[in-house]
Scaffold this active site. Structure first.
Site, PDB file in Angstrom:
ATOM      1  N   TYR A 149       0.963   3.881   1.988  1.00  0.00           N
ATOM      2  CA  TYR A 149       0.591   2.425   3.122  1.00  0.00           C
ATOM      3  C   TYR A 149       0.996   1.446   2.990  1.00  0.00           C
ATOM      4  O   TYR A 149       1.270   0.803   2.113  1.00  0.00           O
ATOM      5  CB  TYR A 149      -0.969   2.504   2.412  1.00  0.00           C
ATOM      6  CG  TYR A 149      -1.534   1.764   3.871  1.00  0.00           C
ATOM      7  CD1 TYR A 149      -2.044   2.069   4.765  1.00  0.00           C
ATOM      8  CD2 TYR A 149      -2.058   0.473   3.445  1.00  0.00           C
ATOM      9  CE1 TYR A 149      -2.115   1.599   6.377  1.00  0.00           C
ATOM     10  CE2 TYR A 149      -2.323   0.034   4.397  1.00  0.00           C
ATOM     11  CZ  TYR A 149      -2.968  -0.031   5.983  1.00  0.00           C
ATOM     12  OH  TYR A 149      -3.606  -0.402   6.698  1.00  0.00           O
ATOM     13  N   ASP A 244       7.360  -2.646  -1.398  1.00  0.00           N
ATOM     14  CA  ASP A 244       6.043  -3.082  -0.986  1.00  0.00           C
ATOM     15  C   ASP A 244       5.325  -3.332  -1.858  1.00  0.00           C
ATOM     16  O   ASP A 244       4.397  -2.144  -2.708  1.00  0.00           O
ATOM     17  CB  ASP A 244       5.685  -2.164  -0.122  1.00  0.00           C
ATOM     18  CG  ASP A 244       4.471  -2.194   0.955  1.00  0.00           C
ATOM     19  OD1 ASP A 244       3.720  -3.333   0.328  1.00  0.00           O
ATOM     20  OD2 ASP A 244       3.285  -1.672   1.902  1.00  0.00           O
ATOM     21  N   LYS A 272      -2.424 -10.012  -0.819  1.00  0.00           N
ATOM     22  CA  LYS A 272      -3.783  -9.706  -1.950  1.00  0.00           C
ATOM     23  C   LYS A 272      -3.323  -9.919  -2.920  1.00  0.00           C
ATOM     24  O   LYS A 272      -4.530 -11.272  -2.526  1.00  0.00           O
ATOM     25  CB  LYS A 272      -4.139  -7.736  -2.583  1.00  0.00           C
ATOM     26  CG  LYS A 272      -3.960  -6.926  -1.492  1.00  0.00           C
ATOM     27  CD  LYS A 272      -4.134  -5.400  -2.133  1.00  0.00           C
ATOM     28  CE  LYS A 272      -4.472  -4.503  -0.624  1.00  0.00           C
ATOM     29  NZ  LYS A 272      -3.713  -3.505  -0.238  1.00  0.00           N
TER      30      LYS A 272
HETATM   31  C1  LIG Z   1      -2.993  -3.198   1.288  1.00  0.00           C
HETATM   32  C2  LIG Z   1      -1.420  -2.609   1.827  1.00  0.00           C
HETATM   33  C3  LIG Z   1      -1.177  -3.504   2.612  1.00  0.00           C
HETATM   34  C4  LIG Z   1      -1.631  -4.409   3.831  1.00  0.00           C
HETATM   35  O1  LIG Z   1      -2.072  -5.343   3.916  1.00  0.00           O
HETATM   36  P1  LIG Z   1      -3.375  -5.850   4.246  1.00  0.00           P
HETATM   37  O2  LIG Z   1      -3.627  -6.983   3.804  1.00  0.00           O
HETATM   38  O3  LIG Z   1      -4.430  -4.922   4.039  1.00  0.00           O
HETATM   39  O4  LIG Z   1      -2.667  -6.073   6.041  1.00  0.00           O
HETATM   40  C5  LIG Z   1       0.517  -3.014   2.736  1.00  0.00           C
HETATM   41  N1  LIG Z   1       0.658  -2.652   1.203  1.00  0.00           N
HETATM   42  C6  LIG Z   1       0.192  -1.789   1.008  1.00  0.00           C
HETATM   43  C7  LIG Z   1       1.165  -1.423  -0.378  1.00  0.00           C
HETATM   44  C8  LIG Z   1      -1.140  -2.506   0.333  1.00  0.00           C
HETATM   45  O5  LIG Z   1      -1.743  -2.079  -0.252  1.00  0.00           O
END
Ligand SMILES: *Cc1c(COP(=O)(O)O)cnc(C)c1O
Length: 432
Positions: A149, A244, A272
């Site tokens: 994601y 990511d 995060k």
């Molecule tokens: C949570 C998450 C996102 C998206 O971040 P948001 O702050 O919710 O937009 C993108 N990549 C990874 C790996 C994530 O866990």
């Protein structure tokens, strides 16, 4: 054993009203508990490893606001830093010193990052990194992995994980087919598939984007050589490698997952933990690539609240605390304690399961087979998970309301919290 029923009257009333005002009653789909079939509780407050709902129930929290709460909830240093910053102005839209301070910290902690730009969410960071990779290479296609994601940007909502998976609609309505066609989604841990995709699209792949340790189909572990292979294929074909690290950055190590893996991506995205619980994302990497961003270059990216002083203050305070408390070493110890307690309980209850852990991230798949990728995760026993989830919830332990989300530990998960969790698991596991 029968338990006194949890009181839920206030949460239920709020959810009923929310359903009339907010689509599905929530501002982010996974919060709706759809994948376990039930209704969410409403948070009243949180401190340390504990969250209290509006009905007064307390839970040991393994969601940790989906990752940011690495020190635990409402850590004093972060709360103080935000309050001090707020008194001086909640937003400027003018450069402020804290942006430079946080950029300096990111560049110091993550060796592959030479320059970094702040955003307000992980989604924005990933969208911008992909646009930058396309602008830099002059190519349009990207490779991602099933179940990874990368936020809800159009190019990235193809076989995505997290809420997108939970709701069984990997491809969102509203994403133009022509755009989705530029995103090739492949099984994680399958280098042969990546090699084949590069060969089938010569000179067309701008970037490979990957969660180095995926945490959005539950926690997957990269097999030895997978990331080295991605690096080599990207180099051979002139594509950029994007890690990511929105979930893993500043969680698995100072330098994120890439520190342990030992592979240097061209670009990395963050979110995060870096925001200390405030809305922050960031992307950074090679200076020669980052300098293609406006105002220097032709790739446009911007944000009214990017580099917001409260968010910068929260992030700086959180990272400083992690360092001061020797956080990454302690998080590994806490994770190891949970694992050491849980594995014998799983064995004793004879529940077919796969327990994955990396540092302070973990997940439990109810599956007899090893879980290497998204398809394996989807094949796990969701009914068993549902029972496990509600069994724990009734005993005051809150794990993510979906088998396709990782669990998060914080520095506030002390021995009592872990023991309470293991006691609850010991009662629930034999009933599955
Ligand atoms: C949570 C998450 C996102 C998206 O971040 P948001 O702050 O919710 O937009 C993108 N990549 C990874 C790996 C994530 O866990």
């Amino acid at each position: 054993m029968s338990l006194p029923a949890r009181s839920t009257a206030k949460s239920r009333a709020l959810f009923a009203e929310a359903l009339n005002l907010i689509p599905g009653g929530v501002n982010s789909p996974v919060r709706a508990f759809r994948n376990v079939g039930g209704e969410p509780f409403f948070a009243a407050r949180a401190a340390g490893a504990t969250v209290w709902d509006v009905d007064g129930n307390a839970y040991v929290d393994y969601v940790g606001t989906w990752g940011p709460a690495i020190l635990g909830h409402a850590p004093e240093a972060v709360v103080r830093a935000v309050a001090e910053a707020a008194a001086l102005g909640t937003s400027f839209g003018i450069p402020n010193a804290r942006e430079v301070d946080l950029a300096r910290k990111v560049v110091a902690w993550v060796p592959s990052v030479e320059k970094v730009r702040m955003t307000s969410s992980g989604t924005e960071a990933c969208m911008a990194a992909v646009r930058l990779a396309r602008g830099f290479t002059g190519r349009e296609k990207i490779i991602k992995f099933e179940g990874c994601y990368h936020g809800h940007g159009d190019s990235l909502l193809v076989k995505a994980g997290s809420g997108a998976l939970t709701h069984g609609e990997p491809d969102s309505a509203g994403v133009p087919a022509a755009l989705a066609a530029l995103t090739l989604s492949l099984p994680f841990n399958d280098l042969a598939a990546v090699r084949a995709a590069f060969e089938a699209n010569p000179g067309e792949i701008a970037a490979v984007i990957v969660e180095p340790v995926p945490g959005n189909v539950g926690l997957l572990l990269p097999e030895l050589g997978f990331h080295e292979g991605l690096r080599a294929l990207c180099d051979a074909h002139g594509a950029l490698l994007i890690f990511d690290e929105v979930m893993t950055g500043f969680r698995l190590a100072k330098g994120g997952a890439q520190e342990g893996i030992g592979v240097r991506p061209d670009l990395s995205t963050f979110g995060k933990v870096i925001g200390g619980g405030l809305p922050v994302g960031a992307f950074g990497g090679r200076a020669d690539v980052m300098d293609h961003l406006a105002p220097l270059g032709k790739v446009y990216q911007a944000g009214t609240l990017s580099g917001n002083p409260l968010a910068m203050a929260a992030g700086l305070a959180q990272l400083a605390e992690l360092e001061r408390l020797d956080g990454f070493r302690k998080l590994e110890e806490i994770g190891a304690a949970l694992e050491a307690g849980l594995r014998p309980l799983l064995a004793k209850a004879r529940v077919p399961s796969q327990f994955h852990r990396r540092g302070s991230m973990f997940s439990l798949f109810f599956s007899a087979k090893p879980v290497r990728n998204c398809a394996d995760a989807l094949a796990s026993d969701r009914e068993a998970f549902k029972k496990f989830f509600f069994g724990l919830l009734d005993r005051g332990v809150y794990i993510a309301p979906s088998p396709f989300e990782a669990g998060f530990l914080s520095l506030a998960h002390g021995p009592e919290a872990i023991e309470a969790t293991l006691r609850a698991a010991a009662e629930v596991l034999p009933t599955l």
